[in-house]
Design an enzyme around this catalytic site. Sequence first.
Site, PDB file in Angstrom:
ATOM      1  N   LYS A 206       0.766  -1.208  -0.117  1.00 30.95           N
ATOM      2  CA  LYS A 206      -0.354  -0.190   0.132  1.00 30.95           C
ATOM      3  C   LYS A 206       0.635   1.216   0.194  1.00 30.95           C
ATOM      4  CE  LYS A 206      -3.354   2.684   2.752  1.00 30.95           C
ATOM      5  NZ  LYS A 206      -4.550   2.524   3.946  1.00 30.95           N
ATOM      6  N   GLU A 212      10.646  -4.521   4.852  1.00 31.69           N
ATOM      7  CA  GLU A 212      10.688  -6.253   4.060  1.00 31.69           C
ATOM      8  C   GLU A 212      10.446  -6.309   2.812  1.00 31.69           C
ATOM      9  OE1 GLU A 212       9.036  -4.677   6.576  1.00 31.69           O
ATOM     10  OE2 GLU A 212       9.191  -6.091   8.534  1.00 31.69           O
ATOM     11  N   GLY A 267      -4.842  -1.559   4.849  1.00 32.58           N
ATOM     12  CA  GLY A 267      -4.188  -2.478   4.516  1.00 32.58           C
ATOM     13  C   GLY A 267      -4.907  -4.061   4.680  1.00 32.58           C
ATOM     14  N   ARG A 268      -4.738  -4.334   6.501  1.00 36.69           N
ATOM     15  CA  ARG A 268      -5.504  -5.816   6.174  1.00 36.69           C
ATOM     16  C   ARG A 268      -7.059  -5.857   5.187  1.00 36.69           C
ATOM     17  NH1 ARG A 268      -4.251  -1.965  10.401  1.00 36.69           N
ATOM     18  NH2 ARG A 268      -5.936  -1.113  12.258  1.00 36.69           N
ATOM     19  N   GLU A 353      -4.545  -6.373  15.023  1.00 39.36           N
ATOM     20  CA  GLU A 353      -4.024  -4.491  14.239  1.00 39.36           C
ATOM     21  C   GLU A 353      -5.455  -3.858  14.365  1.00 39.36           C
ATOM     22  OE1 GLU A 353      -2.023  -3.778  10.020  1.00 39.36           O
ATOM     23  OE2 GLU A 353      -0.772  -4.301  11.297  1.00 39.36           O
ATOM     24  N   HIS A 384      -4.469 -33.225  19.231  1.00 35.75           N
ATOM     25  CA  HIS A 384      -3.825 -33.755  19.660  1.00 35.75           C
ATOM     26  C   HIS A 384      -2.459 -33.089  19.627  1.00 35.75           C
ATOM     27  CE1 HIS A 384      -5.634 -37.296  18.022  1.00 35.75           C
ATOM     28  NE2 HIS A 384      -6.230 -36.571  16.685  1.00 35.75           N
ATOM     29  N   LYS A 512      10.065  -0.004  13.721  1.00 36.55           N
ATOM     30  CA  LYS A 512      10.433  -0.360  12.951  1.00 36.55           C
ATOM     31  C   LYS A 512      10.994   0.864  13.056  1.00 36.55           C
ATOM     32  CE  LYS A 512       6.172  -0.390   9.829  1.00 36.55           C
ATOM     33  NZ  LYS A 512       4.876  -0.178   9.405  1.00 36.55           N
TER      34      LYS A 512
HETATM   35  O1  F6P Z   1       3.246  -2.780   9.476  1.00 38.04           O
HETATM   36  C1  F6P Z   1       2.151  -2.724   9.671  1.00 38.04           C
HETATM   37  C2  F6P Z   1       1.525  -3.033   8.459  1.00 38.04           C
HETATM   38  O2  F6P Z   1       1.398  -1.491   7.509  1.00 38.04           O
HETATM   39  C3  F6P Z   1       0.550  -3.642   7.819  1.00 38.04           C
HETATM   40  O3  F6P Z   1      -0.862  -2.221   8.442  1.00 38.04           O
HETATM   41  C4  F6P Z   1       0.356  -3.550   6.082  1.00 38.04           C
HETATM   42  O4  F6P Z   1      -0.791  -4.675   6.303  1.00 38.04           O
HETATM   43  C5  F6P Z   1       1.686  -4.149   6.409  1.00 38.04           C
HETATM   44  O5  F6P Z   1       2.103  -3.532   6.856  1.00 38.04           O
HETATM   45  C6  F6P Z   1       1.826  -3.662   4.755  1.00 38.04           C
HETATM   46  O6  F6P Z   1       1.886  -3.217   4.172  1.00 38.04           O
HETATM   47  P1  F6P Z   1       2.370  -2.004   2.820  1.00 38.04           P
HETATM   48  O7  F6P Z   1       1.256  -3.212   2.324  1.00 38.04           O
HETATM   49  O8  F6P Z   1       2.071  -0.452   2.384  1.00 38.04           O
HETATM   50  O9  F6P Z   1       3.231  -2.798   2.683  1.00 38.04           O
END
Ligand code: F6P
Length: 551
Positions: A206, A212, A267-268, A353, A384, A512
């Site tokens: 987003k 990452e 995002g979620r 979140e 189990h 972060k």
């Molecule tokens: O760090 C949390 C977050 O912002 C989430 O809310 C989001 O889903 C995820 O990182 C990925 O964010 P992006 O789509 O901006 O890379």
Amino acid sequence: MSRLTESPAWNTLQNDVARIRATSLRALFAADPDRYPRMTVSAGPLFLDYSKNLLDHETLSHLLALAEQEQLPQAIRHLFNGATVNRSEGRAALHTALRQGDDAPPLWLHGQDVSLSIHQVLAQMTEFVEQVHSGTWQGYSGHSITDVVNIGIGGSDLGPAAVMAALPADWVSLRVHYVSNVDGAQLSRTLKPLNPETTLFIVASKTFTTQETLLNAHSARTWFMERAKDPAHIARHFVALSTNATAVAQFGIDTRNMFAFWDWVGGRYSLWSAIGLSIALGIGMDKFRSLLAGAHAMDSHFRDAPLAENMPVLMGLIGIWYLNFMGAQTQAILPYDQGLERLVAHIQQVSMESTGKSVTQEGKPVDYATGAIIWGGAGTNGQHAYYQLLHQGTFLIPADFILPLHSRYPLGDHHRILSANVLAQGEALMRGKTAEEVKEELAGQNLPPEQIQTLLPHKIFPGNRPCNTLLLNQVDPYTLGALVALYEHRTFVQGTLWGIDTFDQWGVELGKQLARTIDAELKDHPSAVHDPSTTGLIERVRSAMSPSSSF
Ligand code: F6P
């Protein structure tokens, strides 16, 4: 005391606790022969039995009164109308608009017709999916695409990955892989068997600033360039899903290969937007639209059904009852369908979140619990492993069992036995086994009385442990859409009653920020001020990285 905890509806519920603690699920069922039919509800393709919960009709009516008191119906209307429900970020949360279908009326937000923008992107996705599937979209050597690698994390990974894992493999026309972790192992292992000539990378972010994702995308591009050589080939192999066209262009992806979405998609809550491109490529646009339609069916139910018959509302309120009044802290999600296992991680993000907050929308500290700890996994595996604690442990853990009535993989007696197990677990948690029942059972085995006495306490099941049972006909895109939307709305119900901002996530920022500082120290050795533990650990990690290290 806060306004909420001093309110009449909250107080009434607090008074209910003693009555409910003094009774039992066995007694509640015995007292009301209609408890099961009265405590079941259908919504779209889903059926919910909530009768095995530690509450009576009075409690339920008090929970509904709490929802009215906290103006839940108005909040639902605001959500759907595009009001600024995410106040700390000054944004709407219009994921419901993404799944309205082609005949959606215009929906105006800041002078723009949101419905129109959604349809434009859906049309762009349709054209792209068609090109890839038909082979018109080719890799740099003229071959069709066979593999798609979605690089994203959190909401840009979990939802699409959960949907793809849930659907039968033979529906999938392309191999779709998901890479999220900055641990290079995941990308390396994913890329190893792939052919760059036939691989398409989707960089899903987003913000397009997530460390990452950008690092994985850079490494994927390096891998690709080492083989394809010519930078001009990137255009056939990298597309972006983002709200940030500038950063996409800076990364080197042509913005004509970008599928946009908007800041009003959390995002979620984004799998319904362009973030769902990997799903659409995997199962085709028609099935992706069916996923949207299933979610829309749940949206319509949530928006229109009376609170007392509203599945997400009931599930949200029951969760509040356990967390705020009965002392539970966690909630287990237990799908009896192997393919739905990854859904647990998606629901975990959606819920934790969204509701892991300790101040209200107005910034006032809360004096009540928020955000249950969501965890779980596929049955029967958990039986189990951790179910021992559910049955005889010291914590109250409400569980949601999820069972498709028909398996996508019919195989002999498997589905019948799977179904028997989930039904048995709900019954066992609810009924338990009393000392008398254990004694009778052991006596029937002709055990000597002293052995019966020794074994007795270990074999008692306290019971009275609550669960919801959600039935769905079969796992398909439509049903999955409804199921995911159910948990989204359940989360919104809880966030609304707690008065928190369901759609921000400031709590992820500090880690972060500190990771950037520490990374600079690991690279260049400058020293920042840390606590002795962190300083010591940085030192050890840095020494291990030095070429002369034998650590
Ligand atoms: O760090 C949390 C977050 O912002 C989430 O809310 C989001 O889903 C995820 O990182 C990925 O964010 P992006 O789509 O901006 O890379």
